[in-house]
Design an enzyme around this catalytic site. Structure first.
Site, PDB file in Angstrom:
ATOM      1  CG  ASP A  25      -1.733   1.232   1.395  1.00 20.92           C
ATOM      2  OD1 ASP A  25      -1.667   2.103   0.502  1.00 20.92           O
ATOM      3  OD2 ASP A  25      -2.459   1.347   2.403  1.00 20.92           O
ATOM      4  CE  LYS A  86      -1.641   6.897  -3.492  1.00 17.53           C
ATOM      5  NZ  LYS A  86      -2.224   6.049  -2.436  1.00 17.53           N
ATOM      6  CD  GLU A 185      -5.034   3.464  -2.470  1.00 15.69           C
ATOM      7  OE1 GLU A 185      -5.860   4.294  -2.050  1.00 15.69           O
ATOM      8  OE2 GLU A 185      -3.871   3.768  -2.789  1.00 15.69           O
ATOM      9  CG  ASP A 207      -9.450   4.540   0.392  1.00 17.19           C
ATOM     10  OD1 ASP A 207      -8.937   5.206   1.317  1.00 17.19           O
ATOM     11  OD2 ASP A 207      -8.784   3.827  -0.371  1.00 17.19           O
TER      12      ASP A 207
END
Lengths: 623, 181
Positions: A25, A86, A185, A207
């Site tokens: 992850d 990210k 994800e 999420d």
């Protein structure tokens, strides 16, 4: 794994060999690695027993530091310490500027599409920074497991676009990883929740991470996870909550907008601490040292905090509504809402999401670890450790893909929420006599105008045979693979000429740039790139030989005539002869030659598997 | 390329026809993907992965075509040799076109209404009812599919396309309103 081993599970001829695989992850704020060991899935800890690896990389003249140590140095060395990378990956410099963040880095101002951050050791791209995080995680896994990883599953936000996915894959390539799959994800979270046969039905996965928000609606049916729709905002997350609080402090304490990097870093850190404190307590206290050395003290109540972040939480409900609309469902039709991501610890988030879906959200698994756990389960299956497992994940592409047409308009070729893999073709023609080239502009997004969509790539079709205007029929095929990555092929139909396609990724790195980075990286200064390519070819040759041998043993006699079988076997023996030679180009050619000669057989096997799956089926079989 | 079978219905082991058991279609879709999906070939050779991707894309295309009543109608007509150029041909039914104009006007005015979402939702519900009615008519025409009936089916499909475009525009308007929040 060969074809029929899959349609007839449990009859594998090859001896079962456990291969090491991991789920990663790669988060905005923190990253994790998990694996399946002795049938148990677990997240792997560092030498101090910590699961989370802060996604922070610090560049120093003595080397690269990743994780906790880097994070603790962020305030003292803000320019060389990169966090939340990210948010930058797969984006252009223009995007980065409009991300709303006062990013405390210095970007090199130039035309290059990929932003380059200036550090003490030179420029780095977000792809290289991400590769450092991946390396740190892989090292942790390989130490814990005592061997090399054969493959990994890396998770990405479902709403990540093609450029962001490609950049993530490039980072893995730089870190020398075999990527089995880029997994969304929310889908990983669904797998971790074991939403298996026991919980067939429609579920929502909400999420909210450090820098991204995703919503996915999926239907579960006997081990098949079918994503119905997905939506989100790839630049909205916990960081924004921190920023709201930091801005509130600045306002309260009279701190100027143009304060130094170190000051901004400290404010963000204090804001984040306050946000976390407010999960359990009703008030958070501040003591901020100002630039003149004086102190500002203040207090933020949970009610005030809720007021600050409400607009952000409500912003997440818009994609929720849209995802439901795309799935043709109402909020009441959702059975469960699974909460993922550290930001879903915020009580107000749970409250508003529960209200929206009229059901209390599921929070049983640690929202920080749930994605890595799901990825590890999927990696274990993909690497072939569980040949009998029937789990299957069917994902969608999050954004529409199209091309530019006359007048700056976008024509959609693959609409959003189409199940992948998908291939669609579109025909073009020439508009001038004797025209031999044509430019195609590939775009991504939902809006009608080119300027409102994101430019993915420009393709130039060349070598079109000269014809009168409108006579050429150029078929351009867009294919999106299971990772959500796009490839394009073009062919002139009337002459059969395959037009050459030149891809200029708008926001990625070219293959040669990646090759250059590999060459430059310290690891490959020692390790010759040529030797690496040779090993790759040898491994691929072995894979091809093994698969074909197993296939022939299983159904060679059934599907091939004696003459065909002899042909396949002689082609096979030719590759066997050179597979362990030293000439990587010869091996590559050998593989291609074998594949050309056996393509009919592989296709025949696939067709045979399909008809076997459907033969003798009647309604009763499914009920 | 893979040649799974002659047509999408045969690929799913279903009889060629407009009326379809959607639960059965979905179940067979999952069965097929279990066989062809690239995840089943994650550690196979490059060639197997490539062919599996083509196969999975074909199964997806077939499923999407059969699942949607409007696309299914177009596909069935094309199997019967009627290839329509839906960009160019349109219905000439005056009454239908008149109704469409009125609905369009209501949609245009929706954004000025106090609760535009409600207006849009009721318009979409209306359109969905109309589509459902046309699906019923389509089933009748395609049951025996005489040349006259095929012509009638073609006309129904033109109307379906019209309604679908309307639904698409209504959803776009909703999305546009979302962004103004």
């Amino acid at each position: 794994m060969a074809l029929l081993q899959l349609s007839e599970p449990g009859q594998s001829t090859a001896p079962h060999q456990h291969r090491l695989a991991a789920g990663i992850d790669l988060g905005t704020t923190n990253s994790l690695v998990a694996t399946v060991r002795s049938g148990q899935v677990e997240t792997l800890v560092d030498s101090q027993g910590r699961n989370l690896l802060p996604s922070v990389v610090r560049y120093t003249t003595e080397g690269v530091v990743v994780g906790h140590e880097a994070r603790s140095q962020a305030v003292e060395d803000p320019l060389n310490t990169i966090s939340s990378v990210k948010r930058l990956i797969g984006r252009g410099l223009d995007d980065v500027k409009t991300l709303g963040g006062r990013l405390p880095y210095q970007f090199r101002q130039e035309q290059a599409a990929v932003p380059r951050i200036q550090t003490i050791v030179g420029e780095v791209t977000p792809i290289e920074v991400s590769a450092e995080i991946l390396r740190a995680l892989v090292q942790r896994a390989e130490t814990a497991l005592g061997g090399d990883l054969a493959g990994v599953v890396i998770t990405v936000p479902a709403y990540f676009d093609e450029a962001q996915r490609q950049a993530t894959k490039d980072a893995a390539k730089l870190a020398d990883l075999q990527v089995l799959r880029l997994l969304n994800e929310p889908t990983a979270a669904a797998v971790a929740y074991g939403l298996d046969s026991g919980s067939d039905g429609v579920h929502a996965i909400y999420d909210l991470g450090g820098g991204t928000f995703d919503i996915s609606i999926l239907r579960l049916n006997r081990g098949v996870f079918e994503v119905l729709s997905t939506g989100g905002d790839s630049a909205l997350g916990g960081d924004d909550f921190d920023r709201s609080v930091a801005e509130w402090i600045m306002q309260q304490a009279g701190i100027q907008e143009h304060s130094g990097h170190a000051m901004l870093r400290r404010l963000m850190r204090d804001a984040c601490a306050a946000k976390e404190a407010l999960t359990d307590s009703a008030v958070a206290d501040f003591d901020v040292e100002l630039e003149d050395g004086s102190h500002w003290q203040g207090q933020l109540t949970r009610a005030q905090f809720n007021e600050l972040v409400d607009p952000l939480i409500r912003k997440t409900l818009i994609p929720c509504r849209r995802a439901l609309r795309d799935a043709d469902l109402t909020p009441q039709e959702i059975e469960d809402v699974v909460m993922v991501g550290g930001s879903t610890r915020i009580p107000r988030v749970r409250e508003l999401v529960g209200e929206f879906f009229s059901t209390p959200p599921l929070v049983d698994i640690d929202p920080d670890r749930v994605v890595a756990i799901g990825a590890a389960l999927q990696a274990d299956i993909l690497i072939g450790n569980k040949p009998d497992d029937q789990m299957l994940l069917l994902d969608v592409n999050p954004l529409s893909l199209g091309i530019e047409t006359m007048g700056g308009l976008v024509e959609k070729i693959i609409p959003r929420n189409t199940t992948i893999p998908v291939a669609r073709a579109q025909e073009f023609t020439t508009f001038k006599d004797g025209q031999t080239a044509m430019a195609v502009h590939v775009l991504q997004g939902e809006r009608e105008l080119v300027k409102d969509c994101r430019s993915l790539a420009r393709f130039e079709l060349r070598d079109i045979p000269p014809m009168v205007a409108g006579a050429a029929r150029i078929q351009v095929t867009f294919a999106v693979d299971a990772d959500g990555l796009l490839s394009v092929e073009a062919r002139e139909q009337s002459s059969g000429v395959k037009a050459r396609v030149e891809v200029k990724p708008s926001y990625g790195l070219t293959d040669s740039e990646i090759e250059g980075m590999l060459r430059d990286s310290i690891e490959y200064a020692r390790d010759d790139l040529e030797a690496r390519h040779l090993r790759e070819q040898q491994v691929e040759a072995d894979r091809v030989i093994e698969a074909l041998t197993a296939a022939l043993e299983r159904d060679g006699d059934e599907l091939l005539s004696a003459e065909e079988r002899a042909r396949v076997e002689s082609a096979l023996s030719e590759l066997v002869k050179i597979a362990h030679g030293e000439d990587q180009r010869a091996i590559k050619k050998g593989i291609e030659a074998l594949e050309n000669r056996c393509e009919f057989y592989v296709e025949r096997r696939m067709n045979s598997s399909v008809s076997k799956a459907m033969s003798g089926r009647s309604v009763e079989d499914f009920e | 390329m893979l040649d799974f079978s002659k047509n999408f219905f045969e690929l799913f082991g279903l009889p060629v026809g407009y009326i379809i058991d959607t639960d059965q279609l979905a179940a067979r879709y999952r069965e097929l993907q279990r066989v062809v999906h690239p995840d089943r070939y994650a550690s196979a050779s490059g060639q197997e992965r490539r062919i599996s991707m083509q196969g999975a894309a074909q199964v997806n295309e077939a499923y999407q075509t059969l699942k949607d009543p409007i696309r299914r109608a177009g596909y069935l007509l094309s199997l019967k040799g009627i290839d329509m150029d839906l960009q160019k041909e349109t219905t000439r039914d005056g009454e239908f076109l008149m109704e469409q104009l009125e609905l369009r006007e209501e949609l245009e005015q929706a954004r000025e209404k106090p609760d535009p979402y409600k207006v849009i939702a009721s318009l979409v519900a209306d359109i969905n009812r109309r589509i459902t009615a046309l699906v019923g008519q389509m089933a009748v025409q395609l049951e025996t599919a005489s040349p006259d009936q095929l012509e009638a089916a073609r006309e129904i499909l033109r109307k379906m396309q019209f309604l679908q475009k309307f639904r698409y525009d209504a959803e776009s308007l909703e999305a546009e309103l979302d962004e103004m929040v």
